[in-house]
Design a protein around this motif. Structure first.
Motif, short mmCIF file in Angstrom:
data_model
loop_
_atom_site.label_atom_id
_atom_site.label_comp_id
_atom_site.label_asym_id
_atom_site.label_seq_id
_atom_site.Cartn_x
_atom_site.Cartn_y
_atom_site.Cartn_z
N ARG A 173 6.32 -1.67 5.82
CA ARG A 173 6.11 -0.99 4.53
C ARG A 173 4.76 -0.29 4.51
NH1 ARG A 173 8.74 -2.33 0.03
NH2 ARG A 173 8.05 -0.21 -0.48
N LYS A 174 4.61 0.58 3.53
CA LYS A 174 3.36 1.34 3.40
C LYS A 174 2.16 0.42 3.18
CE LYS A 174 4.21 2.15 -1.55
NZ LYS A 174 4.45 3.19 -2.59
N TYR A 175 2.39 -0.71 2.54
CA TYR A 175 1.30 -1.64 2.27
C TYR A 175 0.66 -2.13 3.57
CZ TYR A 175 4.19 -1.52 -1.89
OH TYR A 175 4.94 -1.07 -2.96
N ASP A 176 1.47 -2.32 4.59
CA ASP A 176 0.96 -2.75 5.89
C ASP A 176 0.11 -1.66 6.54
OD1 ASP A 176 2.51 -5.27 5.91
OD2 ASP A 176 4.23 -3.94 6.09
N MET A 177 0.59 -0.41 6.43
CA MET A 177 -0.13 0.71 7.04
C MET A 177 -1.47 0.94 6.33
SD MET A 177 2.14 1.45 9.36
CE MET A 177 2.50 -0.33 9.29
N VAL A 178 -1.45 0.91 5.01
CA VAL A 178 -2.67 1.13 4.23
C VAL A 178 -3.70 0.03 4.52
CG1 VAL A 178 -3.63 1.19 1.90
CG2 VAL A 178 -1.52 2.44 2.42
N ALA A 179 -3.24 -1.22 4.56
CA ALA A 179 -4.15 -2.33 4.85
C ALA A 179 -4.73 -2.18 6.25
CB ALA A 179 -3.41 -3.65 4.71
N ALA A 180 -3.90 -1.78 7.21
CA ALA A 180 -4.38 -1.59 8.58
C ALA A 180 -5.53 -0.59 8.61
CB ALA A 180 -3.23 -1.12 9.47
N LYS A 181 -5.36 0.52 7.93
CA LYS A 181 -6.39 1.56 7.91
C LYS A 181 -7.67 1.03 7.26
CE LYS A 181 -3.95 4.81 9.82
NZ LYS A 181 -4.30 5.33 11.17
N GLU A 182 -7.52 0.26 6.19
CA GLU A 182 -8.70 -0.28 5.49
C GLU A 182 -9.48 -1.25 6.37
OE1 GLU A 182 -8.23 -1.86 1.58
OE2 GLU A 182 -6.91 -0.23 0.91
N LEU A 183 -8.78 -1.98 7.21
CA LEU A 183 -9.42 -3.01 8.03
C LEU A 183 -9.74 -2.53 9.45
CD1 LEU A 183 -10.10 -5.93 7.00
CD2 LEU A 183 -8.44 -4.70 5.59
N GLY A 184 -9.51 -1.26 9.74
CA GLY A 184 -9.85 -0.73 11.05
C GLY A 184 -8.88 -1.10 12.15
N CYS A 185 -7.63 -1.37 11.79
CA CYS A 185 -6.59 -1.68 12.77
C CYS A 185 -5.73 -0.44 13.03
CB CYS A 185 -5.67 -2.80 12.27
SG CYS A 185 -6.49 -4.34 11.82
N LYS A 186 -5.15 -0.33 14.23
CA LYS A 186 -4.12 0.67 14.46
C LYS A 186 -2.90 0.25 13.63
CE LYS A 186 -5.90 3.54 17.53
NZ LYS A 186 -5.40 3.61 18.92
N ALA A 187 -2.28 1.23 12.97
CA ALA A 187 -1.14 0.95 12.09
C ALA A 187 0.16 1.23 12.83
CB ALA A 187 -1.23 1.81 10.84
N VAL A 188 0.95 0.19 13.06
CA VAL A 188 2.22 0.30 13.78
C VAL A 188 3.36 0.00 12.82
CG1 VAL A 188 3.57 -0.50 15.75
CG2 VAL A 188 1.06 -0.44 15.90
N GLY A 189 4.15 1.02 12.50
CA GLY A 189 5.27 0.83 11.59
C GLY A 189 6.56 0.54 12.33
N VAL A 190 7.41 -0.30 11.73
CA VAL A 190 8.73 -0.58 12.32
C VAL A 190 9.80 -0.01 11.40
CG1 VAL A 190 7.95 -2.58 13.62
CG2 VAL A 190 8.83 -2.92 11.32
N ALA A 191 10.62 0.88 11.96
CA ALA A 191 11.63 1.57 11.17
C ALA A 191 12.88 0.75 10.95
CB ALA A 191 11.99 2.90 11.83
N TYR A 192 12.98 -0.42 11.60
CA TYR A 192 14.17 -1.25 11.42
C TYR A 192 14.03 -2.18 10.22
CZ TYR A 192 11.23 -4.67 13.94
OH TYR A 192 10.20 -5.49 14.34
N GLY A 193 12.91 -2.15 9.53
CA GLY A 193 12.69 -3.01 8.37
C GLY A 193 13.14 -2.35 7.07
N TYR A 194 12.37 -2.57 6.00
CA TYR A 194 12.80 -2.14 4.67
C TYR A 194 12.14 -0.86 4.18
CZ TYR A 194 14.57 -6.85 4.91
OH TYR A 194 15.21 -7.99 5.33
N GLY A 195 11.14 -0.39 4.88
CA GLY A 195 10.51 0.87 4.52
C GLY A 195 11.10 2.00 5.35
N SER A 196 11.16 3.18 4.78
CA SER A 196 11.71 4.32 5.51
C SER A 196 10.67 4.89 6.47
CB SER A 196 12.14 5.41 4.52
OG SER A 196 10.99 5.96 3.87
#
Length: 225
Positions: A173-196
């Motif tokens: 979800r977007k919440y994971d990506m936004v948190a990753a950016k805030e904490l200095g992590c690379k943001a890796v999204g998975v399209a098989y979950g619940y976010g588009s």
């Protein structure tokens, strides 16, 4: 040494059945219509109290009441109406075999996250498991991820282990990506979950993966760049 932090619902496990049925239970107990399927899908990821306010226009007091009803069913039955996504365990094994620290950072309450991971035999793969702790005011994803990062730094900085030089947050979800950016992590999204895919792209995902195997591949390639 790198550290890969995983979301839980929609990333490691397909938890929709238990969440949907527990939401339906809460709405029925309150005596109001259950939202449509597309709206219910938006409840997976953020805190339930937030979703009740954002998706249903409830006040904080109403949302807290609904969350109490939700917990009546979810904490006893719904948490195990759940399954591990195909190839997730192989992904975790591969990461552990390739000199990687692995942890969990989930908006699910800490005790429930621990119970679900233990139920599916996944606990052994993680150095740290961090979930929401409402009593401490740790509710939203950036706070939870910050706690997981802090715990992992403590774990790796004791002088006997390799220090962490790269951080990755994997979520659906977007919440994971936004948190990753805030904490200095690379943001890796998975399209098989619940976010588009569109949601993940808009939230700034560095990589979007269609399968757990893609997660391993993209992180491996990124570490070589």
């Amino acid at each position: 040494m790198i550290c890969v932090l995983f979301d839980l619902d929609g990333t490691l496990t397909d938890s929709a059945e238990g969440i949907y049925k527990s939401l339906e239970y809460a709405f029925e107990k309150k005596g109001i219509p259950t939202p449509d399927a597309d709206t219910l899908r938006l409840f997976i990821g953020p805190p339930i109290i937030d979703s009740m306010q954002e998706q249903c226009g409830m006040t904080l007091a109403e949302a807290e009441e609904m969350y109490g009803y939700f917990k009546e069913r979810y904490d006893t039955i719904g948490k195990f109406e759940n399954k591990v996504y195909e190839d997730v365990e192989r992904m975790l094994v591969t990461l552990r075999q390739t000199n990687t620290y692995v942890a969990v950072a989930t908006a699910k309450p800490q005790h429930l996250a621990e119970q679900v991971l233990e139920h599916f035999g996944l606990t052994k793969y993680f150095e740290v498991i961090k979930g929401a702790d409402q009593a401490k005011g740790i509710v939203h994803k950036p706070q939870i991820l910050a706690e997981a990062v802090r715990a992992m730094k403590e774990f790796s900085d004791d002088g006997t282990k390799k220090r962490i030089t790269g951080w990755y947050m994997v979520g659906d979800r977007k919440y994971d990506m936004v948190a990753a950016k805030e904490l200095g992590c690379k943001a890796v999204g998975v399209a098989y979950g619940y976010g588009s895919r569109e949601e993940l792209e808009a939230a700034g995902a560095d990589y979007i993966c269609d399968t757990p195997s893609d997660v391993v591949l993209n992180i491996a390639v990124d570490t070589l760049l």
